[in-house]
Write a protein that holds these residues in place. Structure first.
Motif, PDB file in Angstrom:
ATOM      1  N   HIS A 156       0.843  -1.191   0.000  1.00  0.00           N
ATOM      2  CA  HIS A 156       0.000   0.000   0.000  1.00  0.00           C
ATOM      3  C   HIS A 156       0.886   1.251   0.000  1.00  0.00           C
ATOM      4  CE1 HIS A 156      -2.924  -2.982   1.418  1.00  0.00           C
ATOM      5  NE2 HIS A 156      -3.873  -2.130   1.094  1.00  0.00           N
ATOM      6  N   GLY A 157       0.408   2.289  -0.642  1.00  0.00           N
ATOM      7  CA  GLY A 157       1.104   3.572  -0.624  1.00  0.00           C
ATOM      8  C   GLY A 157       0.090   4.706  -0.526  1.00  0.00           C
ATOM      9  N   PHE A 158       0.079   5.403   0.594  1.00  0.00           N
ATOM     10  CA  PHE A 158      -0.862   6.494   0.829  1.00  0.00           C
ATOM     11  C   PHE A 158      -0.168   7.839   0.617  1.00  0.00           C
ATOM     12  CE2 PHE A 158      -2.405   2.945   3.404  1.00  0.00           C
ATOM     13  CZ  PHE A 158      -3.761   2.923   3.101  1.00  0.00           C
ATOM     14  N   VAL A 159      -0.979   8.885   0.525  1.00  0.00           N
ATOM     15  CA  VAL A 159      -0.467  10.258   0.488  1.00  0.00           C
ATOM     16  C   VAL A 159      -0.217  10.698   1.930  1.00  0.00           C
ATOM     17  CG1 VAL A 159      -1.077  12.637  -0.086  1.00  0.00           C
ATOM     18  CG2 VAL A 159      -1.700  10.799  -1.656  1.00  0.00           C
ATOM     19  N   PRO A 232       1.159   7.484   7.680  1.00  0.00           N
ATOM     20  CA  PRO A 232      -0.255   7.365   8.035  1.00  0.00           C
ATOM     21  C   PRO A 232      -1.153   7.362   6.801  1.00  0.00           C
ATOM     22  CG  PRO A 232       0.463   9.617   8.355  1.00  0.00           C
ATOM     23  CD  PRO A 232       1.686   8.847   7.963  1.00  0.00           C
ATOM     24  N   GLY A 233      -2.245   6.625   6.914  1.00  0.00           N
ATOM     25  CA  GLY A 233      -3.177   6.589   5.795  1.00  0.00           C
ATOM     26  C   GLY A 233      -4.491   5.950   6.182  1.00  0.00           C
ATOM     27  N   ASN A 234      -5.549   6.335   5.483  1.00  0.00           N
ATOM     28  CA  ASN A 234      -6.884   5.801   5.761  1.00  0.00           C
ATOM     29  C   ASN A 234      -7.754   5.948   4.517  1.00  0.00           C
ATOM     30  OD1 ASN A 234      -9.767   7.286   7.116  1.00  0.00           O
ATOM     31  ND2 ASN A 234      -9.449   5.078   7.115  1.00  0.00           N
ATOM     32  N   VAL A 235      -8.452   4.874   4.165  1.00  0.00           N
ATOM     33  CA  VAL A 235      -9.421   4.929   3.082  1.00  0.00           C
ATOM     34  C   VAL A 235     -10.605   4.049   3.438  1.00  0.00           C
ATOM     35  CG1 VAL A 235      -8.280   3.066   1.793  1.00  0.00           C
ATOM     36  CG2 VAL A 235      -9.805   4.640   0.603  1.00  0.00           C
ATOM     37  N   GLY A 253      -9.205   9.561   4.403  1.00  0.00           N
ATOM     38  CA  GLY A 253      -9.068  10.304   5.641  1.00  0.00           C
ATOM     39  C   GLY A 253      -8.153  11.501   5.484  1.00  0.00           C
ATOM     40  N   GLN A 254      -8.518  12.587   6.149  1.00  0.00           N
ATOM     41  CA  GLN A 254      -7.704  13.799   6.177  1.00  0.00           C
ATOM     42  C   GLN A 254      -7.605  14.282   7.621  1.00  0.00           C
ATOM     43  OE1 GLN A 254      -9.143  16.785   3.347  1.00  0.00           O
ATOM     44  NE2 GLN A 254     -10.271  15.171   2.277  1.00  0.00           N
ATOM     45  N   VAL A 255      -6.518  14.947   7.922  1.00  0.00           N
ATOM     46  CA  VAL A 255      -6.294  15.415   9.296  1.00  0.00           C
ATOM     47  C   VAL A 255      -7.444  16.298   9.768  1.00  0.00           C
ATOM     48  CG1 VAL A 255      -4.796  16.812  10.770  1.00  0.00           C
ATOM     49  CG2 VAL A 255      -3.785  15.280   9.071  1.00  0.00           C
ATOM     50  N   SER A 256      -7.977  17.115   8.887  1.00  0.00           N
ATOM     51  CA  SER A 256      -8.997  18.094   9.277  1.00  0.00           C
ATOM     52  C   SER A 256     -10.429  17.563   9.161  1.00  0.00           C
ATOM     53  CB  SER A 256      -8.858  19.350   8.413  1.00  0.00           C
ATOM     54  OG  SER A 256      -9.014  19.010   7.043  1.00  0.00           O
TER      55      SER A 256
END
Length: 341
Positions: A156-159, A232-235, A253-256
Motif C-alpha cells: 500500500h502507498g498512501f499520500v 499514516p493513511g486511511n481509506v 481520511g484527512q487530518v482536518s
C-alpha cells in the motif's frame, strides 16, 4: 506518407486528456502535440505522475518525446512500435500508480508478447481511483471484453508517503464490444476501512457510520490494518456487487476531517448512483470509454455528463474512427454509445 500531427488543447480537462492521448497515440501510431497541459489546475503542467506516464509510454513504444520535464505545459509525442517486456516504473512520490497503469494497458494488450509491469508510488491517492477500484470494478469488465490482465497489490502507498507498489501481468488480447445498460440483480454489499499507522478507533467509527446510514449488517463491515510503516493513511471503501457490474466508492481520511465525514463522502456518491438506476457511476464511466472505443463499439448508462467524460470523448474522437453518442434518458440517466464511423 507521414500522418498529420494531432493538435490538442490540454485546457479542456486535466491529466486525463494527456493520458488518453498517450494511450491512443501508442495504439494508433499517430503523433500528437498538446499545449496548455492541466492549464486550469492549481499547479499547471506535468506533475511527477504525469511525467512518469509520459516516460513509461515512451519506453513501451520507443517514442520520440519533446517537452517531458516537470511543470512542462506543452509536449510532443511521436510513437514507435509497441514492444513487450518486463517494465519497472517509479513515480517517486505518492502520485497514482493506477493512472500510470491505465495509460499503458491499451498498448500492452496489443504488444507482440506478454508483459509484466511494476509501478511504485501511490496505490491509494485521493485524486485517482484506488487499486481496489481497478481490481474489483474496472478489470473484471475489461476481462469480459477480452483483456487478459492480472493485477496484484504488493504494498500500500498512501499520500503523502507513497512507497506503494503494484505488479501487473498482461497477455496480448483483442477487445470486444461490451453493452452495459443495467446492473442486473443485487448480489452483495461490503465495506472496508483501511488504516495504516492510525488507532483502530478511526476504522471503527467509519464502519459505525456505514452501519448507521446504510443499515448494513456487521458481517458486511471489515477493518483492515495495513503495515504501519506504510502510513499514516486511511481509506473507506464501499463495494456494491450486482449481476453485471461491481461498483466501488472510496473516501480518504484527512487530518482536518472527522471519520464520520470521510464516510459520508463515499456514501453520498453511492446513494446518488443507486438512486439513478444507471449501470455505472461517473468514475467507471470515464474509464470504460476508451476500451470500448478501441473495441469499436459498446454502450453503458451513467447518471450524467461530467467534465472528464466530455473531455475524454473529445480526445478519443480525434484519434479513432468512432462516434460517441450521448442521449439523456431521464433527469439522472445518460446513455453513452460508441459507434464505428
Amino acid at each position: 506518407m507521414k500522418q498529420e500531427v494531432i493538435e490538442l488543447d490540454g485546457a479542456i480537462g486535466g491529466g486525463q486528456v494527456l493520458r488518453s492521448a498517450l494511450s491512443l497515440s501508442m495504439v494508433t501510431g499517430r503523433a500528437f502535440h498538446i499545449k496548455q497541459i492541466r492549464a486550469r489546475r492549481s499547479r499547471p503542467g506535468l506533475l511527477r505522475q504525469h511525467l512518469t506516464a509520459v516516460m513509461a509510454a515512451a519506453e513501451v513504444c520507443g517514442a520520440t518525446v519533446c517537452g517531458a520535464h516537470l511543470d512542462s505545459q506543452a509536449l510532443s509525442f511521436e510513437p514507435g512500435e509497441i514492444r513487450a517486456g518486463d517494465f519497472q516504473f517509479a513515480i517517486g512520490t505518492a502520485g497514482s500508480c493506477t493512472l500510470v497503469l491505465q495509460t499503458l494497458l491499451p498498448a500492452l494488450l496489443q504488444a507482440p508478447q506478454s508483459s509484466r509491469v511494476t509501478i511504485s508510488g501511490g496505490t491509494h491517492n485521493p485524486l485517482a481511483p484506488p487499486t481496489d477500484f481497478l481490481s474489483r470494478s474496472w478489470l473484471p469488465l475489461l476481462r469480459r471484453m477480452g483483456g487478459d490482465v492480472e493485477l496484484e497489490l504488493l504494498r500500500h502507498g498512501f499520500v503523502p508517503a507513497g512507497g506503494g507498489e503494484i505488479e501487473v501481468r498482461v497477455q496480448p488480447s483483442s477487445l470486444t464490444r461490451l453493452d452495459l445498460c443495467d446492473r442486473g440483480d443485487a448480489i452483495s454489499q461490503h465495506a472496508w476501512a483501511l488504516t495504516a499507522g492510525l488507532t483502530p478507533n478511526v476504522a471503527q467509527r467509519e464502519l459505525n457510520q456505514v452501519a448507521k446510514r446504510l443499515n448494513w449488517p456487521p458481517e458486511a463491515l471489515q477493518q483492515v490494518a495495513v503495515d504501519p510503516a506504510r502510513g499514516p493513511g486511511n481509506v473507506l471503501l464501499l463495494e456494491y456487487a450486482f449481476e453485471h457490474v461491481t461498483e466501488v466508492f472510496s473516501a480518504f481520511g484527512q487530518v482536518s476531517l472527522r471519520a464520520e465525514k470521510v464516510v459520508d463522502v463515499a456514501i453520498n456518491q453511492a446513494i446518488d448512483w443507486v438512486r439513478s438506476g444507471a449501470a455505472v457511476a461517473e468514475h467507471l464511466a470515464d474509464q470504460l470509454l476508451l476500451p470500448m472505443a478501441l473495441a469499436g463499439g459498446g454502450t453503458f448508462t451513467t447518471p450524467r455528463m461530467t467534465d472528464h467524460l466530455r473531455s475524454n470523448i473529445a480526445v478519443i474522437e480525434r484519434f479513432l474512427p468512432v462516434r460517441i453518442d450521448c442521449l439523456e434518458k431521464g433527469a439522472d440517466l445518460l446513455r453513452i454509445e460508441v459507434l464505428a464511423s
